[in-house]
Design an enzyme around this catalytic site. Structure first.
Site, PDB file in Angstrom:
ATOM      1  N   CYS A 184       0.888  -1.168   0.000  1.00  0.00           N
ATOM      2  CA  CYS A 184       0.000   0.000   0.000  1.00  0.00           C
ATOM      3  C   CYS A 184       0.919   1.210   0.000  1.00  0.00           C
ATOM      4  O   CYS A 184       1.498   1.540   1.026  1.00  0.00           O
ATOM      5  CB  CYS A 184      -0.906   0.017   1.232  1.00  0.00           C
ATOM      6  SG  CYS A 184      -1.827   1.567   1.383  1.00  0.00           S
ATOM      7  N   CYS A 205      -0.547   4.377   2.248  1.00  0.00           N
ATOM      8  CA  CYS A 205      -0.577   4.328   3.721  1.00  0.00           C
ATOM      9  C   CYS A 205      -0.140   2.936   4.171  1.00  0.00           C
ATOM     10  O   CYS A 205       1.011   2.574   3.987  1.00  0.00           O
ATOM     11  CB  CYS A 205      -1.946   4.737   4.268  1.00  0.00           C
ATOM     12  SG  CYS A 205      -3.368   4.015   3.417  1.00  0.00           S
ATOM     13  N   SER A 206      -1.050   2.173   4.764  1.00  0.00           N
ATOM     14  CA  SER A 206      -0.647   0.839   5.235  1.00  0.00           C
ATOM     15  C   SER A 206      -1.808  -0.144   5.130  1.00  0.00           C
ATOM     16  O   SER A 206      -1.966  -0.999   5.988  1.00  0.00           O
ATOM     17  CB  SER A 206      -0.153   0.925   6.674  1.00  0.00           C
ATOM     18  OG  SER A 206      -1.161   1.492   7.493  1.00  0.00           O
ATOM     19  N   CYS A 207      -2.628  -0.014   4.069  1.00  0.00           N
ATOM     20  CA  CYS A 207      -3.763  -0.925   3.883  1.00  0.00           C
ATOM     21  C   CYS A 207      -3.260  -2.374   3.856  1.00  0.00           C
ATOM     22  O   CYS A 207      -2.272  -2.686   3.180  1.00  0.00           O
ATOM     23  CB  CYS A 207      -4.478  -0.617   2.575  1.00  0.00           C
ATOM     24  SG  CYS A 207      -5.192   1.039   2.544  1.00  0.00           S
TER      25      CYS A 207
END
Lengths: 212, 111
Positions: free
Chosen positions: A116, A119-121
Site C-alpha cells: 500500500c 498508507c498501510s492498507c
C-alpha cells in the site's frame, strides 16, 4: 570497564533501556480526545473499545494460512476464493467484518506481491496487524519500482521468466497472495499444510516453507 | 441503551448505483494534482494501463475523508507495465503493477 555506571546495570550486567518518555504526537493526542469524547457521549463504551482491540489482537496469519491450506486441498474452494475471497473466508468461519478481499494466485509463471504505497492498507481482518516493515517508506516506495531487488532482500530470488505482479492497495480492496503449493505435500493434512504458510508468503515477500 | 442513529454523512448510500458508463480496455490516469485526500498515487498519474477488472461502485473517498455526502463512483483495477511506469529505469519491463483507480480519474485511450 565495559559499563561505567555500575548502579544503573541490570542484574544481567547490561544498562537499563531508557524510559520511552516522549510527548504525545498531535495525532495521538487527537485519538485520545476523540475516543474519550465518544465514551463520554455514550456512542461507545470503554469496554466495547477494549473488546475490539482484543478481537483485532486475536487475528493472526494463522487464519489466512488455514484459508490457503484449504485452497490447496479443495479445488472447488479455491475457485470460490479466487472469485470472492471475502465470501470464501466467511465460509470458513472467519469474522472479517467489512473486509473486501481479493486473492491473487501464484503460479509457475506469475508471482504476486502486495503493498500500500499511500498508507498501510492490509487485510488486517484476516491476517491481523501488518509487520512494521510493511508500513515503512522504504518498502512502500521501493517494491513498486524494484520488486525483484526487494524480494531478493527477503531471500526470494525469482527467475526472469516469472512475471512479477505488484498490487498497490490504493482504495477499497485488500489483497492476499495464494502461494503455490510446495512440492512434496501430497500426504499432508490441512493442518500440517497450514503450518507451511508464512505471513510473508501471503504478502508475496516470501514463499511457503517446504516440508521437512 | 439505544444508540443515536448513524448520521447521514456516514451513510455509504450503498443502495444507489452510479449512472456513469462502464469502462474497459486501455485507459489513461488523469495527470491532475488536486489538493486533499486523493487515493490515486502520484506515480500513476498520466500513465496508461489496461482495466484488469471492474470492482463495482464505492462512495467517493475524496468526499468521505471530509465528512461530505459522497456520490458513488465506479472503481477499477488498472494494470500497468513497469515499462510504462519507469521507462528505462524499469527493473524488468514486462512485470506489472495493479492499482485501484476511480473512474473520474480515468479516460479511454484507443487500443
Amino acid at each position: 570497564m565495559p559499563h561505567d555506571h555500575a548502579d544503573h546495570l541490570s542484574p544481567s550486567g547490561h544498562p537499563y533501556r531508557p524510559d520511552d518518555d516522549v510527548p504525545l504526537s498531535y495525532w495521538q493526542a487527537m485519538e485520545i480526545a476523540v475516543r474519550e469524547l465518544l465514551v463520554e457521549k455514550g456512542e461507545v463504551t470503554a469496554e466495547e473499545i477494549a473488546r475490539q482491540i482484543d478481537a483485532m489482537d486475536a487475528r493472526s496469519p494463522a487464519d489466512g494460512a488455514a484459508v490457503v491450506a484449504r485452497a490447496w486441498t479443495d479445488p472447488a474452494f479455491k475457485a470460490r476464493l479466487l472469485k470472492d475471497a471475502s465470501a470464501a473466508s466467511r465460509e470458513m468461519g472467519y469474522d472479517i467484518g467489512a473486509l473486501k478481499l481479493i486473492a491473487v494466485e501464484n503460479t509457475a509463471s506469475v508471482h504476486n506481491v502486495v503493498v500500500c504505497t499511500l498508507c498501510s492498507c492490509y487485510p488486517r481482518n484476516l491476517l491481523g496487524l501488518p509487520p512494521d516493515w510493511y508500513k515503512s517508506r522504504a518498502y512502500r516506495s521501493r517494491v513498486v519500482k524494484a520488486p525483484r531487488a526487494v524480494l531478493r532482500e527477503f531471500g526470494v530470488e525469482l527467475p526472469q521468466d516469472v512475471t512479477i505482479r505488484v498490487h498497490d492497495s490504493t482504495a477499497d480492496m485488500r489483497y492476499i497472495v495464494l502461494p503455490e503449493r510446495p512440492a512434496g505435500t501430497e500426504a499432508l493434512d490441512a493442518g500440517a499444510m497450514a503450518a507451511l504458510v508464512t505471513r510473508d508468503s501471503m504478502i508475496g515477500t516470501g514463499l511457503p516453507r517446504t516440508p521437512t | 441503551m439505544a444508540r443515536p442513529p448513524v448520521t447521514e454523512r456516514n451513510a455509504t448510500r450503498s443502495d444507489e448505483e452510479t449512472s456513469a458508463p462502464s469502462l474497459a480496455g486501455r485507459v489513461r490516469v488523469a495527470a491532475m494534482m488536486p489538493p486533499g485526500h486523493v487515493r490515486t498515487p502520484a506515480y500513476l498519474r498520466g500513465k496508461t494501463g489496461t482495466i484488469e477488472r471492474a470492482l463495482g461502485a464505492f462512495a467517493n473517498p475524496e468526499k468521505l475523508a471530509y465528512g461530505l455526502p459522497a456520490e458513488k463512483r465506479r472503481l477499477y483495477r488498472v494494470r500497468f507495465t513497469m515499462d510504462e511506469l519507469w521507462g528505462a529505469e524499469a527493473e524488468t519491463p514486462g512485470d506489472t503493477l495493479d492499482a485501484e483507480i476511480y473512474d473520474h480519474w480515468l479516460e479511454r485511450v484507443a487500443d
